[in-house]
Design a protein around this motif. Structure first.
Motif, PDB file in Angstrom:
ATOM      1  N   LEU A 166       0.810  -1.216   0.000  1.00 52.98           N
ATOM      2  CA  LEU A 166       0.000   0.000   0.000  1.00 52.98           C
ATOM      3  C   LEU A 166       0.848   1.274   0.000  1.00 52.98           C
ATOM      4  O   LEU A 166       0.306   2.368  -0.164  1.00 52.98           O
ATOM      5  N   LEU A 167       2.144   1.122   0.173  1.00 50.66           N
ATOM      6  CA  LEU A 167       3.009   2.294   0.343  1.00 50.66           C
ATOM      7  C   LEU A 167       3.628   2.739  -0.977  1.00 50.66           C
ATOM      8  O   LEU A 167       4.005   1.916  -1.803  1.00 50.66           O
ATOM      9  N   PRO A 168       3.762   4.055  -1.150  1.00 41.96           N
ATOM     10  CA  PRO A 168       4.460   4.550  -2.346  1.00 41.96           C
ATOM     11  C   PRO A 168       5.947   4.238  -2.250  1.00 41.96           C
ATOM     12  O   PRO A 168       6.450   3.846  -1.185  1.00 41.96           O
ATOM     13  N   ASP A 169       6.660   4.412  -3.330  1.00 43.97           N
ATOM     14  CA  ASP A 169       8.103   4.143  -3.348  1.00 43.97           C
ATOM     15  C   ASP A 169       8.912   5.244  -2.674  1.00 43.97           C
ATOM     16  O   ASP A 169       9.992   4.992  -2.147  1.00 43.97           O
ATOM     17  N   ASP A 170       8.406   6.470  -2.699  1.00 48.55           N
ATOM     18  CA  ASP A 170       9.179   7.612  -2.215  1.00 48.55           C
ATOM     19  C   ASP A 170       8.975   7.841  -0.716  1.00 48.55           C
ATOM     20  O   ASP A 170       8.356   8.793  -0.273  1.00 48.55           O
ATOM     21  N   ILE A 171       9.507   6.914   0.075  1.00 47.37           N
ATOM     22  CA  ILE A 171       9.390   6.966   1.531  1.00 47.37           C
ATOM     23  C   ILE A 171      10.770   6.817   2.164  1.00 47.37           C
ATOM     24  O   ILE A 171      11.747   6.491   1.489  1.00 47.37           O
ATOM     25  N   THR A 172      10.812   7.059   3.455  1.00 45.62           N
ATOM     26  CA  THR A 172      12.023   6.815   4.244  1.00 45.62           C
ATOM     27  C   THR A 172      11.802   5.538   5.038  1.00 45.62           C
ATOM     28  O   THR A 172      10.868   5.461   5.838  1.00 45.62           O
ATOM     29  N   ARG A 173      12.642   4.556   4.792  1.00 39.82           N
ATOM     30  CA  ARG A 173      12.545   3.272   5.504  1.00 39.82           C
ATOM     31  C   ARG A 173      13.614   3.225   6.586  1.00 39.82           C
ATOM     32  O   ARG A 173      14.791   3.451   6.307  1.00 39.82           O
ATOM     33  N   ILE A 174      13.176   2.899   7.804  1.00 38.06           N
ATOM     34  CA  ILE A 174      14.100   2.789   8.929  1.00 38.06           C
ATOM     35  C   ILE A 174      13.921   1.413   9.550  1.00 38.06           C
ATOM     36  O   ILE A 174      12.805   1.008   9.865  1.00 38.06           O
ATOM     37  N   CYS A 175      15.019   0.718   9.710  1.00 34.38           N
ATOM     38  CA  CYS A 175      15.016  -0.591  10.377  1.00 34.38           C
ATOM     39  C   CYS A 175      15.843  -0.461  11.654  1.00 34.38           C
ATOM     40  O   CYS A 175      17.004  -0.032  11.603  1.00 34.38           O
ATOM     41  N   ILE A 176      15.235  -0.805  12.773  1.00 34.53           N
ATOM     42  CA  ILE A 176      15.925  -0.741  14.066  1.00 34.53           C
ATOM     43  C   ILE A 176      16.091  -2.158  14.570  1.00 34.53           C
ATOM     44  O   ILE A 176      15.126  -2.918  14.649  1.00 34.53           O
ATOM     45  N   ARG A 177      17.326  -2.491  14.890  1.00 32.44           N
ATOM     46  CA  ARG A 177      17.560  -3.832  15.437  1.00 32.44           C
ATOM     47  C   ARG A 177      18.566  -3.766  16.575  1.00 32.44           C
ATOM     48  O   ARG A 177      19.373  -2.841  16.670  1.00 32.44           O
ATOM     49  N   ARG A 178      18.483  -4.755  17.422  1.00 35.32           N
ATOM     50  CA  ARG A 178      19.438  -4.856  18.525  1.00 35.32           C
ATOM     51  C   ARG A 178      20.824  -5.128  17.951  1.00 35.32           C
ATOM     52  O   ARG A 178      20.968  -5.875  16.998  1.00 35.32           O
ATOM     53  N   ASP A 179      21.812  -4.518  18.579  1.00 39.10           N
ATOM     54  CA  ASP A 179      23.196  -4.754  18.187  1.00 39.10           C
ATOM     55  C   ASP A 179      23.732  -5.870  19.082  1.00 39.10           C
ATOM     56  O   ASP A 179      24.129  -5.633  20.211  1.00 39.10           O
ATOM     57  N   ASP A 180      23.697  -7.091  18.572  1.00 37.36           N
ATOM     58  CA  ASP A 180      24.088  -8.255  19.375  1.00 37.36           C
ATOM     59  C   ASP A 180      25.548  -8.231  19.818  1.00 37.36           C
ATOM     60  O   ASP A 180      25.921  -8.887  20.777  1.00 37.36           O
ATOM     61  N   ILE A 181      26.350  -7.470  19.119  1.00 35.44           N
ATOM     62  CA  ILE A 181      27.767  -7.422  19.454  1.00 35.44           C
ATOM     63  C   ILE A 181      28.016  -6.546  20.679  1.00 35.44           C
ATOM     64  O   ILE A 181      28.916  -6.793  21.465  1.00 35.44           O
ATOM     65  N   SER A 182      27.183  -5.533  20.857  1.00 36.52           N
ATOM     66  CA  SER A 182      27.348  -4.594  21.960  1.00 36.52           C
ATOM     67  C   SER A 182      26.437  -4.963  23.117  1.00 36.52           C
ATOM     68  O   SER A 182      25.837  -6.022  23.137  1.00 36.52           O
ATOM     69  N   LYS A 183      26.291  -4.039  24.075  1.00 35.70           N
ATOM     70  CA  LYS A 183      25.442  -4.303  25.233  1.00 35.70           C
ATOM     71  C   LYS A 183      23.961  -4.335  24.856  1.00 35.70           C
ATOM     72  O   LYS A 183      23.581  -3.927  23.756  1.00 35.70           O
ATOM     73  N   ALA A 184      23.126  -4.761  25.769  1.00 36.73           N
ATOM     74  CA  ALA A 184      21.708  -5.038  25.509  1.00 36.73           C
ATOM     75  C   ALA A 184      20.919  -3.851  24.964  1.00 36.73           C
ATOM     76  O   ALA A 184      19.999  -4.036  24.179  1.00 36.73           O
TER      77      ALA A 184
ATOM     78  N   GLU B 251      19.241   1.481  10.536  1.00 36.17           N
ATOM     79  CA  GLU B 251      19.546   1.622   9.106  1.00 36.17           C
ATOM     80  C   GLU B 251      18.469   2.470   8.458  1.00 36.17           C
ATOM     81  O   GLU B 251      17.267   2.197   8.608  1.00 36.17           O
ATOM     82  N   VAL B 252      18.894   3.487   7.737  1.00 38.36           N
ATOM     83  CA  VAL B 252      17.976   4.424   7.111  1.00 38.36           C
ATOM     84  C   VAL B 252      18.180   4.402   5.598  1.00 38.36           C
ATOM     85  O   VAL B 252      19.292   4.611   5.113  1.00 38.36           O
ATOM     86  N   GLU B 253      17.115   4.146   4.890  1.00 42.78           N
ATOM     87  CA  GLU B 253      17.106   4.205   3.432  1.00 42.78           C
ATOM     88  C   GLU B 253      16.096   5.269   3.026  1.00 42.78           C
ATOM     89  O   GLU B 253      14.891   5.089   3.211  1.00 42.78           O
ATOM     90  N   ASP B 254      16.592   6.391   2.518  1.00 41.95           N
ATOM     91  CA  ASP B 254      15.714   7.496   2.190  1.00 41.95           C
ATOM     92  C   ASP B 254      15.472   7.542   0.694  1.00 41.95           C
ATOM     93  O   ASP B 254      16.367   7.863  -0.082  1.00 41.95           O
ATOM     94  N   ASN B 255      14.255   7.229   0.296  1.00 42.83           N
ATOM     95  CA  ASN B 255      13.850   7.276  -1.108  1.00 42.83           C
ATOM     96  C   ASN B 255      12.862   8.407  -1.357  1.00 42.83           C
ATOM     97  O   ASN B 255      12.175   8.426  -2.363  1.00 42.83           O
TER      98      ASN B 255
END
Length: 146
Positions: free
Chosen positions: A114-132, A138-142
């Motif tokens: 349902l979303l247009p192509d011209d959006i800003t996509r942000i993915c937030i994930r835990r950094d398993d290498i660092s502390k909890a 990650e930001v993908e700006d279209n």
């Protein structure tokens, strides 16, 4: 793609606040990540950056929360519980997307068609290498906006 790292919820909040400084009417931001990854913390910071004074909560059961008292209106969606993407039309989704505010959509992968192509996509994930509390954001700006 731009990658940010935060080491605590306060830094994730502040990153959201910084993003809001460049926010514009009609902007669509999607937030993806596991439960508890920091999507709502980022959104709270974003709202603070828009000078929204009311408390921001996750709209898990209401699908959308509207915040009108800031520099721009903020429409905060949580589509985790959407069964079929077409359900979004029942709440006037198009009016929000192409309105005068900023849309932030948590769990956007559930309605990606349902979303247009011209959006800003942000993915937030835990950094398993660092502390909890560390996060990789990650930001993908279209959006075509600078």
């Amino acid at each position: 793609m731009t990658v940010f790292k935060t080491s605590c919820p306060k830094e994730t909040f502040e990153l959201g606040r910084e993003f809001a400084k460049k926010a514009y009417a009609g902007q669509i931001i999607t937030l993806d990540g596991d439960l508890g990854s920091g999507k709502t913390v980022f959104t709270k910071g974003f709202a603070a950056g828009l000078e929204i004074s009311e408390p921001v909560t996750s709209p898990t059961f209401t699908i959308v929360q509207e915040y009108e008292d800031g520099r721009l209106p903020l429409y905060h969606f949580d589509v985790y519980r959407i069964g079929m993407p077409d359900e979004m039309f029942e709440i006037g989704f198009d009016d929000y997307l192409f309105g005068n505010g900023v849309c932030i959509i948590e769990w956007a992968e559930n309605i990606k068609e349902l979303l247009p192509d011209d959006i800003t996509r942000i993915c937030i994930r835990r950094d398993d290498i660092s502390k909890a509390d560390s996060r990789v954001i990650e930001v993908e700006d279209n959006s075509g906006e600078a």
